[in-house]
Design an enzyme around this catalytic site. Structure first.
Site, PDB file in Angstrom:
ATOM      1  N   HIS A 109      37.310 -41.530   3.410  1.00  0.00           N
ATOM      2  CA  HIS A 109      38.300 -40.921   2.512  1.00  0.00           C
ATOM      3  C   HIS A 109      38.852 -39.669   3.183  1.00  0.00           C
ATOM      4  O   HIS A 109      38.108 -38.900   3.795  1.00  0.00           O
ATOM      5  CB  HIS A 109      37.663 -40.559   1.176  1.00  0.00           C
ATOM      6  CG  HIS A 109      38.554 -39.761   0.281  1.00  0.00           C
ATOM      7  ND1 HIS A 109      39.717 -40.262  -0.261  1.00  0.00           N
ATOM      8  CD2 HIS A 109      38.462 -38.475  -0.159  1.00  0.00           C
ATOM      9  CE1 HIS A 109      40.297 -39.340  -1.006  1.00  0.00           C
ATOM     10  NE2 HIS A 109      39.558 -38.246  -0.958  1.00  0.00           N
ATOM     11  N   CYS A 223      44.908 -42.851   0.405  1.00  0.00           N
ATOM     12  CA  CYS A 223      44.601 -41.444   0.668  1.00  0.00           C
ATOM     13  C   CYS A 223      45.032 -41.023   2.064  1.00  0.00           C
ATOM     14  O   CYS A 223      45.583 -39.929   2.261  1.00  0.00           O
ATOM     15  CB  CYS A 223      43.115 -41.182   0.456  1.00  0.00           C
ATOM     16  SG  CYS A 223      42.024 -42.127   1.563  1.00  0.00           S
TER      17      CYS A 223
END
Length: 350
Positions: A109, A223
């Protein structure tokens, strides 16, 4: 995105011309018809991500297991002469729950950190799913609804503070650039516009093959793409990035040229294609949430049969359905280097 269709060949001239004019007029007419008919079928690849004029309110049916952006706050206005440090943040997905488990698979992430020199305050900015990844990737099949129901939204989250341990222990926290307060404020305005118009999450990058230069059919919107867009905007505003290696997770599907199927109304509406509607729902059925262990194992076999054996995948993109004729190696997770952008040299002093 508008549905592709054949152009109306409404020719204004008269085809019943004299013998000497007929050959070239017929040739021109046929050429025009071929161009008109062929134009819409030559789609733009990758299919552009559709942006919207506003962000809709989520349906109450869609519930997040983990609250989205629980400590979020408005982006502050910085003083123009402030010096803002920009940090690259990366950690394994769901690190807060599973530690470095997904880090071993390089499923990461990404986010961005900021530190104000004048105030000493730190900030984190990231973009992720409102209702977790599964809801953004596969729909719910609700008995009372004919069409698959999607809980798919992604959005930016900004909050004060940087959790050093969260990012450093199994990931990355590294300085990548230094910008002025003015540049930060300009970026903040861009983030607001980007967030209001880019409303849904897309897990998959779909390509023709793993080879370099292969045709890309669809780009992901996740993301890491938000981080990359933000870096690009900062470079356009004059930010100069350090020369360090930056890698990102990408999840690929591999297929032949996709076929456009239609939107919810054209497929699942009163005059829709019932056979196609049933095929799409059957495809998504094994991906349903809240399965027992036995159901989960059976679903894995059904997914393998559909995607690997029958080489079929139904993709929902831009609120429209596409058929992907799957190809070996079918799916792949990569951790690829994407270089930091170069500064826009025409904008100095920012």
């Amino acid at each position: 995105m508008a549905q592709a269709g054949s152009a109306d060949p409404g020719v204004g001239g008269h085809w019943a011309a004299g013998p000497r004019c007929a050959p070239w007029r017929w040739a021109l007419a046929l050429l025009w018809l071929a161009t008109a008919a062929g134009g819409p079928s030559r789609r733009q690849w990758p299919v552009p991500y559709k942006r919207f004029s506003f962000r809709p309110e989520p349906d109450p049916y869609c519930q997040a297991k983990y609250t989205f952006c629980p400590t979020g706050s408005p982006i502050p206005v910085m003083k123009g002469d402030d010096v803002i440090e920009v940090f690259r943040l990366q950690t394994p997905v769901w690190e807060f729950k599973y530690g470095n488990l997904l880090g071993h698979l390089k499923i990461m992430h990404d986010a961005i950190g900021f530190k104000s020199t004048l105030t000493g305050k730190n900030y984190t900015m990231e973009w992720y799913e409102l209702f977790q990844l599964g809801n953004c990737t596969f729909p719910h099949l609700r008995p009372e609804m004919n069409a698959p129901f999607w809980c798919n939204q992604g959005a930016a989250c900004f909050f004060e503070g940087i959790d050093d341990i969260h990012w450093k222990e199994n990931g990355t926290l590294v300085l990548v650039a230094t910008i002025s307060g003015n540049t930060f404020n300009q970026m903040a305005k861009w983030v607001k516009r980007d967030n209001e118009t880019g409303i849904y999450y897309e897990t998959w990058t779909v390509q023709a093959s793993p080879t370099k230069g292969a045709e890309t059919w669809f780009e992901s919107y996740d993301c890491s793409k938000f981080v990359l867009r933000t870096y690009k905007k900062l470079a356009e505003l004059g930010a100069e990035f350090k020369k360090i290696e930056t890698n990102y997770t990408r999840i690929f599907l591999y297929s032949g040229e996709p076929t456009y199927l239609g939107n919810e109304t054209s497929i699942f509406g009163p005059t829709g294609n019932k056979t196609l509607a049933l095929a799409i729902k059957r495809f998504y059925y094994p991906f349903k949430p809240h399965l027992s262990t036995k159901e989960f194992l059976l679903s894995i076999l059904q997914i393998f049969d559909a995607v690997i054996i029958h080489r079929e995948f139904y993709l929902f993109y831009n609120f429209e359905y596409w058929f992907l004729p799957m190809k070996f190696p079918f799916i792949k997770i990569t951790y690829e280097e994407i270089p930091l952008p170069k500064r826009n040299e025409t904008l100095s002093g920012l």
